[in-house]
Enzyme design. Sequence first.
Site, short mmCIF file in Angstrom:
data_model
loop_
_atom_site.label_atom_id
_atom_site.label_comp_id
_atom_site.label_asym_id
_atom_site.label_seq_id
_atom_site.Cartn_x
_atom_site.Cartn_y
_atom_site.Cartn_z
N ASP A 250 -8.10 -8.96 4.37
CA ASP A 250 -7.82 -7.80 5.22
C ASP A 250 -8.84 -7.67 6.34
O ASP A 250 -9.67 -6.76 6.29
CB ASP A 250 -7.82 -6.54 4.33
CG ASP A 250 -7.33 -5.31 5.07
OD1 ASP A 250 -6.92 -5.45 6.23
OD2 ASP A 250 -7.37 -4.22 4.47
N GLU B 69 -12.39 -2.12 12.55
CA GLU B 69 -12.41 -1.38 11.28
C GLU B 69 -13.49 -1.91 10.33
O GLU B 69 -14.18 -1.14 9.69
CB GLU B 69 -11.03 -1.46 10.61
CG GLU B 69 -11.02 -0.80 9.25
CD GLU B 69 -9.64 -0.80 8.59
OE1 GLU B 69 -8.69 -1.32 9.18
OE2 GLU B 69 -9.54 -0.27 7.47
N GLU C 178 0.82 -1.22 0.00
CA GLU C 178 0.00 0.00 0.00
C GLU C 178 0.86 1.27 0.00
O GLU C 178 0.68 2.17 0.82
CB GLU C 178 -0.97 -0.02 1.18
CG GLU C 178 -1.88 -1.23 1.13
CD GLU C 178 -2.98 -1.24 2.18
OE1 GLU C 178 -2.75 -0.73 3.28
OE2 GLU C 178 -4.06 -1.77 1.88
C1 BDP Z 1 -6.13 -1.90 6.25
C2 BDP Z 1 -6.29 -0.51 6.80
C3 BDP Z 1 -5.06 0.33 6.59
C4 BDP Z 1 -3.85 -0.41 7.14
C5 BDP Z 1 -3.75 -1.75 6.44
C6 BDP Z 1 -2.59 -2.56 6.99
O1 BDP Z 1 -7.42 0.11 6.20
O2 BDP Z 1 -5.19 1.57 7.25
O3 BDP Z 1 -2.71 0.34 6.95
O4 BDP Z 1 -4.93 -2.48 6.70
O5 BDP Z 1 -2.84 -3.52 7.71
O6 BDP Z 1 -7.17 -2.69 6.71
O7 BDP Z 1 -1.46 -2.26 6.68
#
Ligand code: BDP
Length: 710
Positions: A397, A425, A320
Amino acid sequence: MTSSDKTKRVMIWSARFFILWMTLGCQLTLAYADDGYRLWMRYDPIPNPARLSQCRNTFTALLIAPGSPAEEAIKNELMKGIGGLTQGAIPLVNSVDRDGVLLVGTPQNSPLIASLPWAKEIDALGPEGYSIRSMKMNGHAVTVVASAGKPGELYGSFDLLRRIQTGLPVTDLAISEQPKLKLRLLNHWDNLNGKIPNGYAGKSIWTWSPAPLDESRVRDYARANASIGINGTVLNDVNANKSYLDAKNLKRAAEIANILRPYGIRVYLCAKFSAPVVLGGLNTADPLNPNVIAYWKNKADEIYALIPDFGGLLVKANSEGQPGPLTYGRTHAEGANLLGNALAPHGGIVMWRTFVYDKRGGGREGDRTAQAYDQLHGFDGQFAPNVMLQVKNGPIDFQPREPFNPLFGAMPKTPLMGEVQIVQEYTGEGKMLVYLGTLWKEFLQADTFAQGPGSTVAKVLEGKLSPKKLTGMAGVANVSDIRNWCEHPFAQANWYAFGRLAWNPELGAEEVAREWVRMTLTSDAGTEQKIVKIMMESHEALVSYETPIGLTHLIGSPSHYVPKPSSRLLYHCADNIGLGFDRTRTGSSGVNVYQPGARDLFANLKTCPENLLLWFHHVPWDQRMASGKTMWDELCLRYQSGVNWVRQTRKVWEGFSGTLDPEQQRLVAQLLAVQETDAEHWRNVCLTYFHTFSKRPYPDQVEVLPETGP
Ligand code: BDP
């Protein structure tokens, strides 16, 4: 949409905002009878007179070696805890001079403990293990909490307090305990400005220079964590700000470490992989470059000079948008080992996250569930001894339901740290009552078939299939600076359950829920039973009204709270024929990332667990399900059943008025009203959207309002 539909939508959203505003507004401004600050460590007087008198007789005085900050912390907790529960001061004594002495110590600091006939057994339990025994000493009845180390003294003391709080026997004790996982960590996703992305409660409990640290809150945080066995905390977000590693912030991290240390908690940090460039002024962060190697070695020396027991670094690399070794044409193993080698001389570890789906790492296109496996499993056995891979519970996720992450069955030579999300989340943020203990048990009990049937994730984590020096579990923290720490009163239960299950993944979700309810909400058996039932059903209910039958990732963006299936076709693959992602050989073949036993189970439409069906298969709308209903009808009824559950729960909860603390009761009642509206919204949005493909009528019991979301 007709104008009356529009009006309806506006009314629904206004009602939702009003309820939420009332709920949160009141929470911030009112002083509660019980404001939730004390968590599960309330230590209110034991209500049952017979039990009260028994506990008073069993614990009349405390004998503990004076001195170190750890022993001070233990002494304070026991005096506060037992004193509060038994409504009397507990005097400190120097010898066993009466019945009811509670003796706490290690063979090193207590000659009485060193001379116990089971001193060897105490040693064998290790510094975090402990034994609690009722016995006679000098002719007096005493209780002994003994450990080979200070953390064990602390955990044993909290265990005893839990027994008193939850009504378990406090006499005739013969208990030996030790944690099944070595590292039990919270991962804070906190930032220097205090913001917590995906935090949903308040701001970070850490403050960074020049703001002073709220020491008393940090100490209470440490107490809470120690009480459930958490022994490490990563202070900052995985999307790491480089400045956490600068001299000023390291100093603050050291101050935090000083407060946490007596409670057996080590501090860890998330590192930005490009720190040699963005902080160190080098022109590369290439892991094989000698200057980069020297940079990390010096950085490690600098950190350990300030924090001698620093735990280590957590890294999100090439994920990401974060930098990583792939940026320099190197591998994940080369990147992780660079940091591992720098920390090794100090005894630190690296937790390298496997949440990767960067195209540079290769792997099959179009099926995100296989990408981390494709990119990483080939490196099994190539990591430095102090490197762990930190693997999210599922392959996508933290969705409400996912199968287990295939990496758990595929890397026998690598220590794997399980990562779960305590913060909600994707499971209702701070607004929904969702107990995650059942979700985590589902994960821990999942069978990887790594060494034949019965090779559960829990066994992989514990190193039972192939022994590991490093074992652990990490939970993304839901802790903030608001008065009750986690916003939703039941979110505290998830913090609690994470610690308990990380200590012992074999504990039951229900027994953990019961402990929490007894210590936090009520000592009335009937009420407790009803609340535990709600908790045990709550996660499945959320799955029903959000992502039933193995659906996933139907969320909006940037808010992950709201449904937006129209933007997630890639995940649910709805069409006129049916619904679900085909991961079998007729589709992405993504199911092949599982070991044969699991793969065959999932790949076969007949044996695939129904709650994961649409994860692995594209299922025709008219396919018959176990219930005999068509898939479309079943889907609709599941969405409706989730909504019905919230309605029913609201009624049950109303019945607790006058039984529970009034403010806690009222707050949860208000939040359940929000949950009902939002569950209806999920049902409405998802079903009206899927209906455009299925074109079949809704079953009679299903009330779908036409609304398409925010
Ligand atoms: C996702 C979140 C993000 C995190 C990412 C992670 O939305 O903010 O940075 O996971 O685990 O679920 O790196």
